[in-house]
Design an enzyme around this catalytic site. Sequence first.
Site, PDB file in Angstrom:
ATOM      1  N   ASP A 270       0.847  -1.200   0.000  1.00  0.00           N
ATOM      2  CA  ASP A 270       0.000   0.000   0.000  1.00  0.00           C
ATOM      3  C   ASP A 270       0.880   1.246   0.000  1.00  0.00           C
ATOM      4  O   ASP A 270       1.577   1.534   0.970  1.00  0.00           O
ATOM      5  CB  ASP A 270      -0.897   0.000   1.242  1.00  0.00           C
ATOM      6  CG  ASP A 270      -1.797   1.226   1.306  1.00  0.00           C
ATOM      7  OD1 ASP A 270      -2.922   1.162   0.778  1.00  0.00           O
ATOM      8  OD2 ASP A 270      -1.358   2.259   1.858  1.00  0.00           O
TER       9      ASP A 270
ATOM     10  N   LYS B 206      -2.822   5.953  -4.074  1.00  0.00           N
ATOM     11  CA  LYS B 206      -3.912   6.885  -3.768  1.00  0.00           C
ATOM     12  C   LYS B 206      -3.641   8.249  -4.386  1.00  0.00           C
ATOM     13  O   LYS B 206      -2.480   8.655  -4.488  1.00  0.00           O
ATOM     14  CB  LYS B 206      -4.058   7.067  -2.244  1.00  0.00           C
ATOM     15  CG  LYS B 206      -4.008   5.781  -1.448  1.00  0.00           C
ATOM     16  CD  LYS B 206      -4.027   6.059   0.051  1.00  0.00           C
ATOM     17  CE  LYS B 206      -3.647   4.829   0.839  1.00  0.00           C
ATOM     18  NZ  LYS B 206      -2.202   4.534   0.830  1.00  0.00           N
TER      19      LYS B 206
ATOM     20  N   HIS C 266      -7.414   9.570  -1.289  1.00  0.00           N
ATOM     21  CA  HIS C 266      -6.701   9.517  -0.013  1.00  0.00           C
ATOM     22  C   HIS C 266      -7.515  10.116   1.143  1.00  0.00           C
ATOM     23  O   HIS C 266      -7.539   9.558   2.240  1.00  0.00           O
ATOM     24  CB  HIS C 266      -5.361  10.241  -0.151  1.00  0.00           C
ATOM     25  CG  HIS C 266      -4.304   9.739   0.780  1.00  0.00           C
ATOM     26  ND1 HIS C 266      -2.986   9.693   0.457  1.00  0.00           N
ATOM     27  CD2 HIS C 266      -4.386   9.245   2.048  1.00  0.00           C
ATOM     28  CE1 HIS C 266      -2.284   9.200   1.477  1.00  0.00           C
ATOM     29  NE2 HIS C 266      -3.117   8.929   2.444  1.00  0.00           N
TER      30      HIS C 266
END
Length: 273
Positions: A43, A73, A106
């Site tokens: 991630d 993101k 985000h």
Amino acid sequence: MNYITLNNNVKMPQLGLGVYKVSDEAAIDVISAAIETGYRSIDTAQFYENERGVGEAVRRSNVAREDLFITTKVWNSHQGYHKTLAAFNESMEKLGLDYLDLYLIHWPTPMYDRFVETYKALEKLYKDGRVKAIGVSNFHQEHLERLFDECEIKPVLNQVECHPYLQQKDLKAFCSEHNIFIESWSPLARGGVLEDEVIKAIAQKHHKTVAQIILRWHIQENSIVIPKSVTPSRIRENFQVFDFTLDKEDMEQIASIDRNERTGRDPNEMDML
């Protein structure tokens, strides 16, 4: 490793590695160690400024690309339909990947009211086959409800701060009702729960570390969890949470220590910074 099935039938590892505040250069070694340990989900984010390192680690890996799950993101400053599409292209150039597994907004930054058009850009990327799944991060229930009303595709997950001192019970229930997974960032409350006496006692009972008990709690809460570490021994320790189970009493004890206490910003207050 446990896998969960998202609401669009894409499979995702339930445990992944977060790389917030890891430099491009360090990310290569950190992610390589994680993949060697057995992690298959990484991630990152535009804001983390380490997408090049993530992509390089993926290329150096001896694991097939389709067996890895890569998330990034779009940052607050790049919200809006066209700016999001441009941000995605920039992220993909840095990652050096042909496709992305998961793309997230985000933060909702509701004071700018751009998250709906931003999400519509994610829908286009999904329809165009450039990303396997789309979702959000740090969204409250009211932000999700706006997406339900104004967009076509339901987010597959909502990545939020979640740990034993901020258990997000109401948001978990709402997301579960709508077949949206919770993904927990700061799953150890930035270390804030490691000295909790309740969890220390449970750790002693199971002959596990406090961190392993907390990560196992996330797994049994049916959440996706992405602990961050740059230490190979800790990376391995965090992965060793699939060989034991917390019992009903353990789960009830952890449920009792919820404080509704954040270590990060409230999503309604987060701005462009």
